[in-house]
Write a protein that holds these residues in place. Structure first.
Motif, PDB file in Angstrom:
ATOM      1  N   GLN A   1       0.825  -1.215   0.000  1.00 23.76           N
ATOM      2  CA  GLN A   1       0.000   0.000   0.000  1.00 23.76           C
ATOM      3  C   GLN A   1       0.860   1.266   0.000  1.00 23.76           C
ATOM      4  O   GLN A   1       0.548   2.225  -0.699  1.00 23.76           O
ATOM      5  CB  GLN A   1      -0.966   0.023   1.186  1.00 23.76           C
ATOM      6  CG  GLN A   1      -1.938   1.202   1.160  1.00 23.76           C
ATOM      7  CD  GLN A   1      -2.789   1.245  -0.109  1.00 23.76           C
ATOM      8  OE1 GLN A   1      -3.410   0.268  -0.484  1.00 23.76           O
ATOM      9  NE2 GLN A   1      -2.811   2.391  -0.788  1.00 23.76           N
ATOM     10  N   GLN A   2       1.947   1.253   0.763  1.00 29.14           N
ATOM     11  CA  GLN A   2       2.848   2.413   0.750  1.00 29.14           C
ATOM     12  C   GLN A   2       3.483   2.591  -0.623  1.00 29.14           C
ATOM     13  O   GLN A   2       3.586   3.708  -1.133  1.00 29.14           O
ATOM     14  CB  GLN A   2       3.935   2.265   1.807  1.00 29.14           C
ATOM     15  CG  GLN A   2       3.454   2.457   3.217  1.00 29.14           C
ATOM     16  CD  GLN A   2       4.581   2.282   4.232  1.00 29.14           C
ATOM     17  OE1 GLN A   2       5.725   2.003   3.877  1.00 29.14           O
ATOM     18  NE2 GLN A   2       4.245   2.433   5.502  1.00 29.14           N
TER      19      GLN A   2
ATOM     20  N   ASP B   1       0.941   4.019  -2.952  1.00 30.69           N
ATOM     21  CA  ASP B   1       0.758   5.458  -2.728  1.00 30.69           C
ATOM     22  C   ASP B   1       1.861   6.256  -3.422  1.00 30.69           C
ATOM     23  O   ASP B   1       1.585   7.270  -4.072  1.00 30.69           O
ATOM     24  CB  ASP B   1       0.749   5.778  -1.232  1.00 30.69           C
ATOM     25  CG  ASP B   1      -0.469   5.232  -0.506  1.00 30.69           C
ATOM     26  OD1 ASP B   1      -1.471   4.877  -1.174  1.00 30.69           O
ATOM     27  OD2 ASP B   1      -0.414   5.149   0.744  1.00 30.69           O
TER      28      ASP B   1
ATOM     29  N   HIS C   1       1.259   8.676  -6.717  1.00 21.98           N
ATOM     30  CA  HIS C   1       1.680  10.081  -6.628  1.00 21.98           C
ATOM     31  C   HIS C   1       2.631  10.411  -7.779  1.00 21.98           C
ATOM     32  O   HIS C   1       2.436  11.395  -8.480  1.00 21.98           O
ATOM     33  CB  HIS C   1       2.354  10.344  -5.280  1.00 21.98           C
ATOM     34  CG  HIS C   1       2.886  11.729  -5.151  1.00 21.98           C
ATOM     35  ND1 HIS C   1       2.077  12.812  -4.875  1.00 21.98           N
ATOM     36  CD2 HIS C   1       4.144  12.224  -5.268  1.00 21.98           C
ATOM     37  CE1 HIS C   1       2.816  13.899  -4.836  1.00 21.98           C
ATOM     38  NE2 HIS C   1       4.075  13.571  -5.070  1.00 21.98           N
TER      39      HIS C   1
ATOM     40  N   GLU D   1      -2.707  -0.810 -11.082  1.00 18.70           N
ATOM     41  CA  GLU D   1      -2.086   0.508 -11.224  1.00 18.70           C
ATOM     42  C   GLU D   1      -1.540   0.740 -12.621  1.00 18.70           C
ATOM     43  O   GLU D   1      -1.667   1.835 -13.158  1.00 18.70           O
ATOM     44  CB  GLU D   1      -0.990   0.731 -10.184  1.00 18.70           C
ATOM     45  CG  GLU D   1      -0.267   2.067 -10.300  1.00 18.70           C
ATOM     46  CD  GLU D   1      -1.157   3.303 -10.284  1.00 18.70           C
ATOM     47  OE1 GLU D   1      -0.643   4.382 -10.647  1.00 18.70           O
ATOM     48  OE2 GLU D   1      -2.356   3.230  -9.915  1.00 18.70           O
TER      49      GLU D   1
END
Length: 118
Positions: free
Chosen positions: A29-30, A33, A37, A71
């Motif tokens: 998850q990090q 993120d 971004h 993603e």
């Protein structure tokens, strides 16, 4: 950047993150993120500053195959022209099941893949 491109007679450039920014050593998850971004900011840069002369490769959290596939699809649907991955993720090399399944996903969606040899 565009002025430097003009000096070198470069019409178009593809931008991408340095592999150290992949964050594959962090929880998925990090890493997602960070990838989202970067991917969104890179596309913003291409639109706001690129004047049609810049395109972006996205990055994905390869430590989670499902998240990586989602993603890469999202980023490419938003305008990225492909994805950059490293030639390994920790102990996993490009011939691992995770890499192969990710590459198959990209092939099925006609997404270009740059394998960085870091």
């Amino acid at each position: 950047r565009l002025a430097d491109m003009d000096v070198d007679n470069i019409d178009h450039q593809i931008i991408s993150a340095a592999p150290i920014l992949f964050q594959w050593h962090r929880p998925a998850q990090q890493s997602l993120d960070v990838a989202m971004h970067f991917n969104d900011k890179a596309l913003d840069m291409c639109v706001t500053e690129g004047k049609g002369r810049l395109s972006a490769l996205c990055q994905v959290p390869l430590q989670d195959l499902e998240v990586a596939c989602a993603e890469v699809t999202r980023a490419c649907n938003n305008g990225c022209v492909g994805v950059q991955i490293g030639n390994h993720d920790g102990p996993l090399d490009c011939d691992s099941d995770t890499f192969i399944k990710f590459l198959e996903h990209c092939a099925a969606e006609n997404i270009a893949v740059l394998v960085h040899p870091w």
